[in-house]
Design a protein around this motif. Structure first.
Motif, short mmCIF file in Angstrom:
data_model
loop_
_atom_site.label_atom_id
_atom_site.label_comp_id
_atom_site.label_asym_id
_atom_site.label_seq_id
_atom_site.Cartn_x
_atom_site.Cartn_y
_atom_site.Cartn_z
N ALA A 1 -4.11 -13.32 -3.07
CA ALA A 1 -3.06 -13.10 -4.26
C ALA A 1 -3.62 -11.56 -4.72
O ALA A 1 -2.82 -11.07 -5.47
CB ALA A 1 -3.07 -14.12 -5.35
N LEU A 2 -4.65 -11.29 -4.69
CA LEU A 2 -5.31 -9.94 -5.26
C LEU A 2 -5.30 -9.07 -4.07
O LEU A 2 -6.47 -9.14 -3.16
CB LEU A 2 -6.43 -10.32 -6.02
CG LEU A 2 -6.42 -11.05 -6.99
CD1 LEU A 2 -7.66 -11.17 -7.79
CD2 LEU A 2 -5.25 -10.76 -7.97
N LEU A 3 -4.40 -7.90 -4.01
CA LEU A 3 -4.79 -6.96 -2.73
C LEU A 3 -5.42 -5.89 -3.20
O LEU A 3 -6.15 -5.32 -2.39
CB LEU A 3 -3.22 -6.77 -2.33
CG LEU A 3 -3.10 -5.57 -1.32
CD1 LEU A 3 -3.71 -6.40 0.17
CD2 LEU A 3 -1.47 -5.32 -0.75
N ALA B 1 4.55 -6.36 -16.25
CA ALA B 1 5.77 -5.85 -15.74
C ALA B 1 5.61 -5.05 -14.59
O ALA B 1 4.56 -4.37 -14.72
CB ALA B 1 6.67 -5.10 -17.01
N LEU B 2 6.36 -5.03 -13.81
CA LEU B 2 6.21 -4.21 -12.59
C LEU B 2 7.45 -3.48 -12.03
O LEU B 2 8.46 -4.37 -12.31
CB LEU B 2 5.76 -5.32 -11.38
CG LEU B 2 5.45 -4.55 -10.03
CD1 LEU B 2 4.13 -3.54 -10.10
CD2 LEU B 2 5.24 -5.72 -8.94
N TRP C 1 0.79 -1.26 0.06
CA TRP C 1 0.11 0.02 0.26
C TRP C 1 0.90 1.02 -0.03
O TRP C 1 0.21 2.39 -0.48
CB TRP C 1 -0.95 0.03 1.27
CG TRP C 1 -2.06 -0.78 1.07
CD1 TRP C 1 -2.36 -2.39 1.56
CD2 TRP C 1 -3.09 -0.72 0.19
NE1 TRP C 1 -3.45 -2.54 1.05
CE2 TRP C 1 -4.05 -1.96 0.00
CE3 TRP C 1 -3.56 0.08 -0.84
CZ2 TRP C 1 -5.16 -1.88 -0.39
CZ3 TRP C 1 -4.73 0.14 -1.72
CH2 TRP C 1 -5.47 -1.08 -1.35
N GLY C 2 2.00 1.09 0.52
CA GLY C 2 3.02 2.24 0.50
C GLY C 2 3.51 2.54 -1.10
O GLY C 2 3.42 3.55 -1.51
N ALA D 1 0.45 -5.35 -6.29
CA ALA D 1 1.28 -5.30 -5.15
C ALA D 1 2.45 -6.20 -5.23
O ALA D 1 3.64 -5.82 -4.92
CB ALA D 1 0.31 -5.99 -4.13
N ASN D 2 2.61 -7.14 -6.44
CA ASN D 2 3.77 -7.89 -6.86
C ASN D 2 3.33 -8.28 -8.01
O ASN D 2 2.45 -8.05 -8.73
CB ASN D 2 3.88 -9.06 -5.58
CG ASN D 2 2.60 -9.88 -5.47
OD1 ASN D 2 1.99 -10.40 -6.51
ND2 ASN D 2 1.91 -10.16 -4.26
#
Length: 545
Positions: free
Chosen positions: A468-470, A387-388, A216-217, A414-415
């Motif tokens: 898995a999904l935030l 891509a992240l 969340w940051g 988130a990832n």
């Protein structure tokens, strides 16, 4: 010496002073007393925390300069400083690993005879059976011998290793759901430190959920970054201030995550120490000795061979005075002692599963085209990728289909696993919207994403993907896809093997991310997208390629 200890204590108590001392050491301007104090093993973790904070803020300074209106030549010293801090942080983390490793060695069962430890290693299944029998004979619960790698605090409370009443404010954190707990972590970082987090009943959960708070940051950084990029450079001042604040929050979140990890480690060490002493320690030791005696009766030739090997080993072992605390694993590897496996159907051994490769979403075949061998004509095959970036939650996704169509875009993740799920959902939804009767197969090179979505679609529920999904973006996408579950199949494709659609999807995802975050100009992105699409095979030969 007294002055050095006093300085080390001062640095441990004052984060700002510690960070300044660490930076002086990194810059070569620290005095001898400071250098001696910073070498104290007790400061290893605080030093790593201080460098984590400085490094995160340095990355924020680089990003602000990249998006700001100033001259580009000011970026060079900022990037150089960030690289130096990254190197110093890596060195500090290596020191922390050594200190934690030494603590683990000190808490191992090194006091137990070496031949017992080796026998347990070479006859694991027989040892478990004998230990189970020993526990029954001594009236000891089997669970007391199996301290978990996680939830050690709950284990300790259950078995009386830790005692004491949990205060009501702490119990609120213990009993709340994960979303409320993460919100408390965010308040802890952004407003005021929450003293409840350091309680034994909470630290392990804090450690487990710190990654969600960090995500969340990064989400806040992404929002500030996109707001800045939506404005011309000369009008970004307010948005860049918000970006700087978001990086400061991320720096604090990263420090607190490290603190949570260290506190959870210390709790585990304390529990192991308590479990090896007192009445519980005596009973556990008795159980292991009884189990060894039973093993010696069952396999006298094996235990005799172990004793001979141990006697020969200790003749020349430098660690013999300490009872060879780390030698049992390597010594066990040199012994050829058969530990007969249990048969399927015996207690604790599941029956052999039937061969279901054909129905599995994760086939092990290296042949990329074998994945499509069972598809009926008319199925639309697509490949998705994502891509992240490092600090921002902005992710880019891309997809390419066998009919030559492509797509790309951005979202929040988130990832990398969540980003890949977004890419799959976007690809499938684009095909379903284009053709109301389409049957779609989406291939992806992320096993985590494929397994998660395959299960959710098979069950027609988002529950299997909940962890898995935030972020709301990914959850909304999955909810939109679930009504079409019967028309969508998700399968794994081995990545980086030259598959044309996979390479195109990967290129598009990276271009989407770089364009969205201002890393490349719009014209450059359009040219890159055009080049990637032109490399696709002709639709008429795509399936057979």
């Amino acid at each position: 010496m007294v002055r050095t200890k006093s300085l080390a204590q001062h640095l441990a108590d004052d984060f700002t002073a510690l960070q300044e001392a660490v930076l002086r050491r990194m810059n070569g301007t620290a005095d001898a007393a400071t250098l001696e104090s910073l070498a104290d093993p007790g400061l290893a973790e605080p030093i790593a925390v201080a460098l984590t904070h400085a490094y995160t803020r340095a990355r924020g300074a680089v990003r602000r300069a990249e998006l700001g209106p100033g001259p580009s030549d000011r970026l060079r010293p900022l990037r150089r400083e960030a690289r130096r801090l990254a190197a110093a942080r890596s060195e500090a983390e290596a020191v922390c690993r050594r200190v934690r490793g030494q603590a683990h060695v000190g808490l191992s069962r090194a006091s137990e005879r070496l031949d017992i430890r080796v026998t347990r290693a070479v006859l694991p299944s027989i040892h478990q059976d004998c230990l189970r029998t020993a526990c029954a004979d001594l009236g000891l619960p089997e669970s007391v011998l199996n301290m978990p790698s996680g939830a050690a605090g709950a284990w300790a409370l259950e078995h009386g290793v830790l005692t004491g009443e949990v205060p009501a404010p702490v119990r609120e954190l213990v009993e709340c759901d994960d979303a409320v707990f993460v919100a408390a972590l965010l308040r802890d970082a952004r407003e005021e430190e929450d003293s409840r987090l350091t309680h034994d009943a909470v630290v392990e959960r804090w450690h487990r959920l710190a990654s969600a708070a960090l995500a969340w940051g990064r989400y806040a950084i992404a929002q500030a970054e996109l707001r800045a990029l939506a404005r011309p450079p000369h009008a970004r001042h307010g948005a860049l201030d918000a970006l700087e604040d978001a990086y400061e929050d991320l720096a604090v979140l990263a420090c607190r995550a490290r603190e949570a990890k260290y506190l959870a480690f210390r709790l585990s060490c304390r529990i192991r120490r308590l479990a090896s002493t007192g009445d519980l320690g005596v009973r556990i030791t008795a159980a292991h000795l009884t189990a060894y005696a039973l093993m010696a009766d069952l396999r006298p030739e094996a235990t005799s061979a172990v004793r001979e090997a141990v006697r020969a080993h200790q003749v020349g072992c430098a660690d013999r005075p300490a009872n060879c605390p780390r030698c049992h694993t390597a010594l066990a590897d040199t012994l050829q002692v058969a530990d007969p496996p249990k048969e399927a159907g015996e207690e604790g051994v599941p029956p052999v599963a039937e061969d279901t490769d054909a129905a599995s979403p994760l086939p092990e075949a290296d042949d990329r085209y074998a994945l499509l061998a069972d598809l009926p004509p008319g199925v639309r095959v697509m490949v998705a990728d994502a891509a992240l970036g490092d600090d921002s939650a902005v992710c880019g996704y891309g997809w390419a289909a066998e009919d030559g169509t492509t797509g790309l875009g951005i979202s929040m993740a988130a990832n990398s696993g969540e980003a890949e799920i977004i890419g799959i959902c976007e690809a499938a939804l684009s095909a379903l919207h284009a053709d109301d009767d389409a049957q779609v197969v989406v291939l992806c090179d992320s096993k985590q994403a494929v397994t998660c979505l395959h299960t959710a679609l098979a069950e027609g529920s988002s529950d299997p993907a909940h962890r898995a999904l935030l972020f709301p973006e990914s959850r909304s996408l999955l909810e939109r896809l679930l009504p079409h579950a019967g028309r969508v199949d998700v399968r794994w494709l081995k990545g980086h093997i030259g598959h044309e659609l996979n390479e195109t999807a990967d290129t598009l995802a990276n271009l989407a991310l770089r364009r969205a975050t201002g890393r490349i100009a719009e014209r450059t992105a359009r040219r890159g997208i055009g080049d990637a699409v032109r490399k696709l095979p002709h639709p008429a030969t795509a399936t057979a390629a």
